[in-house]
Enzyme design. Structure first.
Site, PDB file in Angstrom:
ATOM      1  N   ASN A  82       0.864  -1.064  -0.112  1.00 61.21           N
ATOM      2  CA  ASN A  82       0.333   0.178  -0.036  1.00 61.21           C
ATOM      3  C   ASN A  82       0.991   1.317   0.166  1.00 61.21           C
ATOM      4  O   ASN A  82       1.783   1.449  -0.738  1.00 61.21           O
ATOM      5  CB  ASN A  82      -1.205  -0.019   1.037  1.00 61.21           C
ATOM      6  CG  ASN A  82      -0.831  -0.172   2.551  1.00 61.21           C
ATOM      7  OD1 ASN A  82      -0.428  -1.273   3.028  1.00 61.21           O
ATOM      8  ND2 ASN A  82      -1.098   0.815   3.196  1.00 61.21           N
ATOM      9  N   ASP A  83       0.510   2.152   0.930  1.00 58.72           N
ATOM     10  CA  ASP A  83       1.278   3.565   0.579  1.00 58.72           C
ATOM     11  C   ASP A  83       2.781   3.719   0.421  1.00 58.72           C
ATOM     12  O   ASP A  83       3.505   2.791   1.007  1.00 58.72           O
ATOM     13  CB  ASP A  83       1.118   4.385   2.184  1.00 58.72           C
ATOM     14  CG  ASP A  83      -0.180   4.214   2.693  1.00 58.72           C
ATOM     15  OD1 ASP A  83      -1.218   3.606   2.076  1.00 58.72           O
ATOM     16  OD2 ASP A  83      -0.239   4.662   3.910  1.00 58.72           O
ATOM     17  N   PHE A  88       4.057   1.011  10.030  1.00 58.10           N
ATOM     18  CA  PHE A  88       3.251   2.046   9.243  1.00 58.10           C
ATOM     19  C   PHE A  88       3.984   3.216   8.766  1.00 58.10           C
ATOM     20  O   PHE A  88       5.133   3.217   8.831  1.00 58.10           O
ATOM     21  CB  PHE A  88       2.099   2.679  10.312  1.00 58.10           C
ATOM     22  CG  PHE A  88       0.808   1.491  10.371  1.00 58.10           C
ATOM     23  CD1 PHE A  88       1.075   0.247  10.209  1.00 58.10           C
ATOM     24  CD2 PHE A  88      -0.480   2.180  10.822  1.00 58.10           C
ATOM     25  CE1 PHE A  88       0.136  -0.639  10.361  1.00 58.10           C
ATOM     26  CE2 PHE A  88      -1.443   1.192  11.229  1.00 58.10           C
ATOM     27  CZ  PHE A  88      -1.234  -0.157  10.986  1.00 58.10           C
ATOM     28  N   ARG A 148      -0.751   8.892  13.502  1.00 61.47           N
ATOM     29  CA  ARG A 148       0.075   7.984  12.670  1.00 61.47           C
ATOM     30  C   ARG A 148       0.785   9.021  11.477  1.00 61.47           C
ATOM     31  O   ARG A 148       0.296   9.998  11.380  1.00 61.47           O
ATOM     32  CB  ARG A 148      -0.341   6.701  12.063  1.00 61.47           C
ATOM     33  CG  ARG A 148      -1.779   6.917  11.397  1.00 61.47           C
ATOM     34  CD  ARG A 148      -2.153   5.614  11.104  1.00 61.47           C
ATOM     35  NE  ARG A 148      -3.651   5.664  10.339  1.00 61.47           N
ATOM     36  CZ  ARG A 148      -4.761   5.501  10.987  1.00 61.47           C
ATOM     37  NH1 ARG A 148      -4.821   5.510  12.431  1.00 61.47           N
ATOM     38  NH2 ARG A 148      -5.808   5.654  10.346  1.00 61.47           N
ATOM     39  N   ASP A 149       1.585   8.483  10.723  1.00 57.00           N
ATOM     40  CA  ASP A 149       2.180   8.614   9.635  1.00 57.00           C
ATOM     41  C   ASP A 149       2.980  10.176   9.660  1.00 57.00           C
ATOM     42  O   ASP A 149       2.645  11.000   8.920  1.00 57.00           O
ATOM     43  CB  ASP A 149       1.049   8.911   8.516  1.00 57.00           C
ATOM     44  CG  ASP A 149      -0.016   7.745   8.300  1.00 57.00           C
ATOM     45  OD1 ASP A 149       0.554   6.549   8.867  1.00 57.00           O
ATOM     46  OD2 ASP A 149      -1.074   7.765   8.032  1.00 57.00           O
ATOM     47  N   GLU A 203      -5.100  10.771   7.317  1.00 57.17           N
ATOM     48  CA  GLU A 203      -3.890  10.142   7.162  1.00 57.17           C
ATOM     49  C   GLU A 203      -2.986  10.708   6.154  1.00 57.17           C
ATOM     50  O   GLU A 203      -3.277  11.386   5.257  1.00 57.17           O
ATOM     51  CB  GLU A 203      -4.574   8.660   6.548  1.00 57.17           C
ATOM     52  CG  GLU A 203      -5.560   7.903   7.503  1.00 57.17           C
ATOM     53  CD  GLU A 203      -5.724   6.360   7.015  1.00 57.17           C
ATOM     54  OE1 GLU A 203      -5.533   5.477   7.736  1.00 57.17           O
ATOM     55  OE2 GLU A 203      -6.164   6.266   5.769  1.00 57.17           O
TER      56      GLU A 203
HETATM   57  C1  FRU Z   1      -3.143   4.689   4.809  1.00 57.88           C
HETATM   58  C2  FRU Z   1      -2.850   3.940   5.958  1.00 57.88           C
HETATM   59  C3  FRU Z   1      -1.952   4.865   6.975  1.00 57.88           C
HETATM   60  C4  FRU Z   1      -1.196   3.708   7.737  1.00 57.88           C
HETATM   61  C5  FRU Z   1      -0.950   2.651   6.653  1.00 57.88           C
HETATM   62  C6  FRU Z   1      -1.082   1.377   7.281  1.00 57.88           C
HETATM   63  O1  FRU Z   1      -3.356   3.718   3.648  1.00 57.88           O
HETATM   64  O2  FRU Z   1      -3.999   3.487   6.589  1.00 57.88           O
HETATM   65  O3  FRU Z   1      -2.706   5.598   7.630  1.00 57.88           O
HETATM   66  O4  FRU Z   1      -0.004   4.173   8.210  1.00 57.88           O
HETATM   67  O5  FRU Z   1      -1.896   2.824   5.641  1.00 57.88           O
HETATM   68  O6  FRU Z   1      -0.636   0.371   6.153  1.00 57.88           O
END
Ligand code: FRU
Length: 498
Positions: A45-46, A108, A169-170, A223
């Site tokens: 993902n991200d 994360f 987070r992030d 996020e």
């Molecule tokens: C966004 C998210 C972030 C988090 C990550 C977890 O897509 O939800 O907020 O850090 O993915 O995989």
């Protein structure tokens, strides 16, 4: 007892061993992208930790090395000299400590900076679920850009401030003047928030306050915030939760570095498609602000269909093409494909002064194909059609087609994937008025399982995944109830980067 380093190395070796097993099956899948970055196998993902370090572009990404669905997050890693051709590197970060290990959490999303020649990455360690969720901000350091040591005094921020919540987070870090700043995404009482911290050494962080927050209409949790200067202004991008189809927002305004407040004047959507989420940016040595996004998003597909057909082939998810950001005269964010994407171009076909009427649709099959870049310059002043557009990945026998429609009267651009394949659904749309000269400029990138559209030089973007049968290669322009006039149509076959 093992040291942090030993525990981390053990977790990395285990993850790599799992990838070695999974990648053979993934590599055989005909739905694999040909020129977008994917993990060698399993879930992605991200994008995170985007940075240029020792001359190379680095992209890390949220990664589950144990399966094709989300879970047990690691940071996967790839590097590139030109933003286009990618080399897979060993997994950079694996859960190994009590603050970052959890099957429903892990390492994360976060960001990277270079400090005195050393690469320093910040990530959110996430553990627990529901009410028991614990999200803390952590540091890891690398001198070669490949091997990372977790900081022995992690977490560097261990509790959210009173204005935040357990969704915390992030971390996104940057330098401004003599200080380092970090913005962390959060949300409380139904309002998404960007929380600001300051540090002199990247280890001790002081909480400054809420840098910006939702006015009640901009999502319940922000996020992946990313904050950066662009031209004369500052831009905050984030991925809001709770806004349905709206997946990514930008705010453009001014930053007061004394109070830590960001006051914004303009806002907009980063990408109007269903499959562009959690974008992040970096500045490169050419002073360009470059953005990558995750070509997917949460919950676009009914859960009974899982996360799409590639899951059965041991992989899921990809990273977008690099987009270069700028602001237009009205301070709206424009995201154009980086010029390096021209390296993908192979054989070219062009047409000039094209007229398409309801009976004459085809581009004589020259532009049939899967991996294509198409640039269209439509003349809306001459066009009389009620609707016109571009059909991609069509095949009359399978009845599959993906249609990019334009309605001149309402100035609406629609990406219709209702007939793309047996999995995808619905439409994404945006109000896309022509440019000042009455022209509509469309740049379209089609890869095996995704399409990225850039309208009016990146003023409106739309990214969607599709999974047509490999036999679907038909490309054509069509017009309904009147004629379509295009000054030019350029098509390139695109080369594979793998
Ligand atoms: C966004 C998210 C972030 C988090 C990550 C977890 O897509 O939800 O907020 O850090 O993915 O995989």
């Amino acid at each position: 007892m093992d040291s942090i380093t030993e525990r981390h190395e053990k977790a990395l070796r285990r993850a790599e061993a799992s990838i070695t097993v999974g990648k053979e099956q993934a590599a055989k899948d005909v739905k694999r992208m040909r020129y977008h970055l994917m993990a060698p196998a399993y879930w992605i993902n991200d994008p995170c930790g985007l940075i240029q370090f020792q001359g190379d572009y680095h992209v890390f990404y949220q990664h589950n090395p144990y399966g094709p669905l989300w879970g047990m997050m690691h940071w996967g890693h790839a590097r590139s000299k030109d933003l286009i051709h990618w080399e897979h590197l060993p997994i950079a970060l694996a859960p190994s400590e009590d603050y970052d290990s959890d099957p429903q959490g892990g390492i994360f999303t976060g960001s990277a900076v270079v400090d005195q020649g050393t690469l320093k990455v910040f990530y959110c360690g996430s553990t627990g679920e529901g009410e028991n969720t614990r999200q803390v901000q952590c540091l890891a350091v690398s001198s070669d850009g490949i091997h990372f040591e977790k900081y022995c005094q992690n977490p560097v921020i261990s509790v959210p401030p009173p204005e935040g919540s357990k969704d915390f987070r992030d971390p996104n870090v940057w330098k401004h003047g003599d200080h380092w700043y970090m913005v962390v995404g959060s949300g409380k009482d139904g309002k998404g928030k960007a929380l600001l911290y300051r540090s002199d050494d990247l280890e001790d962080w002081d909480y400054i306050g809420v840098m910006a927050q939702s006015d009640g209409t901009l999502g319940t949790m922000w996020e992946c915030p990313d904050f950066f200067p662009l031209g004369e202004k500052y831009v905050l991008i984030f991925s809001p939760m709770g806004l349905g189809k709206v997946k990514g927002l930008y705010l453009v305004g001014d930053f007061d570095d004394v109070t830590g407040k960001f006051t914004w004047q303009t806002k907009g959507e980063i990408d109007y498609g269903c499959d562009y989420y959690a974008p992040q940016t970096m500045e490169d040595d050419k002073h360009r602000r470059i953005m990558f996004g995750w070509l997917n998003s949460w919950g676009w597909m009914p859960w009974f269909k899982g996360f799409g057909p590639t899951v059965a082939d041991n992989w899921c998810g990809a990273i977008s093409l690099p987009r270069v950001l700028r602001l237009d005269e009205e301070n709206h964010l424009c995201c154009e494909p980086a010029l390096e994407t021209k390296k993908l171009r192979g054989e070219q076909f062009c047409w000039k002064d094209v007229v398409v009427d309801p009976e004459n649709r085809l581009m004589d099959h020259k532009a049939d194909g899967v991996c294509l870049e198409i640039i269209l310059l439509f003349d809306l002043q001459k066009t009389t059609a009620r609707e016109f557009g571009l059909v991609l990945r069509g095949n009359e026998e399978t009845d599959q087609k993906t249609v990019i429609r334009y309605f001149p009267k309402t100035e609406e651009l629609v990406f219709d994937r209702s007939a793309s394949d047996p999995y995808s659904e619905g439409e994404s749309r945006c109000h896309c008025p022509p440019e000042k000269d009455g022209k509509l400029f469309l740049q379209v990138f089609s890869d095996t399982s995704c399409v990225e559209i850039y309208a009016n030089h990146g003023r409106f973007c739309m990214s969607n995944n599709i999974y047509p049968d490999p036999s679907c290669v038909g490309t054509e322009l069509y017009a309904k109830e009147g004629n379509l006039f295009a000054d030019s149509v350029d098509v390139w076959r695109l080369k594979s980067i793998w």
